[in-house]
Design a protein around this motif. Structure first.
Motif, short mmCIF file in Angstrom:
data_model
loop_
_atom_site.label_atom_id
_atom_site.label_comp_id
_atom_site.label_asym_id
_atom_site.label_seq_id
_atom_site.Cartn_x
_atom_site.Cartn_y
_atom_site.Cartn_z
N TRP A 33 0.84 -1.21 0.00
CA TRP A 33 0.00 0.00 0.00
C TRP A 33 0.87 1.26 0.00
CZ3 TRP A 33 -0.67 3.97 3.57
CH2 TRP A 33 -1.75 4.81 3.33
N ILE A 34 1.90 1.27 0.84
CA ILE A 34 2.83 2.42 0.89
C ILE A 34 3.56 2.57 -0.44
CG2 ILE A 34 4.95 3.26 1.97
CD1 ILE A 34 3.86 2.02 4.60
N ALA A 35 4.02 1.46 -0.99
CA ALA A 35 4.73 1.52 -2.28
C ALA A 35 3.82 2.03 -3.38
CB ALA A 35 5.26 0.14 -2.64
N ASP A 36 2.56 1.66 -3.34
CA ASP A 36 1.60 2.12 -4.34
C ASP A 36 1.37 3.62 -4.23
OD1 ASP A 36 -0.13 1.65 -6.48
OD2 ASP A 36 -1.86 1.51 -5.14
N ARG A 37 1.33 4.13 -3.03
CA ARG A 37 1.08 5.57 -2.81
C ARG A 37 2.30 6.43 -3.12
NH1 ARG A 37 -2.83 3.06 -2.75
NH2 ARG A 37 -4.65 3.25 -1.45
N PHE A 38 3.48 5.96 -2.75
CA PHE A 38 4.69 6.77 -2.87
C PHE A 38 5.62 6.30 -3.99
CE2 PHE A 38 3.40 7.23 1.59
CZ PHE A 38 3.21 8.61 1.61
N GLU A 39 5.21 5.30 -4.74
CA GLU A 39 5.96 4.78 -5.88
C GLU A 39 7.40 4.42 -5.53
OE1 GLU A 39 5.50 7.35 -9.20
OE2 GLU A 39 3.32 7.27 -9.11
N CYS A 40 7.55 3.61 -4.50
CA CYS A 40 8.87 3.11 -4.11
C CYS A 40 8.87 1.59 -4.24
CB CYS A 40 9.22 3.55 -2.69
SG CYS A 40 7.99 3.09 -1.45
N TRP A 41 8.62 1.13 -5.45
CA TRP A 41 8.47 -0.29 -5.72
C TRP A 41 9.75 -1.08 -5.50
CZ3 TRP A 41 3.78 -2.01 -5.80
CH2 TRP A 41 2.75 -1.15 -6.17
#
Length: 77
Positions: A33-41
């Motif tokens: 969820w955090i990666a999806d919001r902040f684009e830190c895949w």
């Protein structure tokens, strides 16, 4: 002295096993969820590769993981 150090070491082993087998897999959803919001895949990919790669060889378990992760982010089908 006696059994006290052994009891403490057993308790630590229990907590570590709980973290590895329960907390780590369950934390994949919020991390996604955090990666999806902040684009830190890349960070999430590196952190959860040890979980995803072995499960990808067992389709029923992998399907459960993907089902869980879809609650947190839109994954491609």
């Amino acid at each position: 002295m006696g059994d006290e150090p052994r009891k403490r070491s057993r308790a630590w082993i229990g907590w570590i096993l709980l973290a590895v087998f329960v907390v780590y897999p369950l934390s994949a959803g919020p991390a996604l969820w955090i990666a999806d919001r902040f684009e830190c895949w890349d960070a999430v990919y590196c952190a959860y590769f040890p979980l995803v790669w072995p499960l990808s060889h067992f389709p029923p378990l992998f399907d459960v993981l993907i089902w869980y992760l879809r609650f947190f982010a839109d994954l491609p089908t």
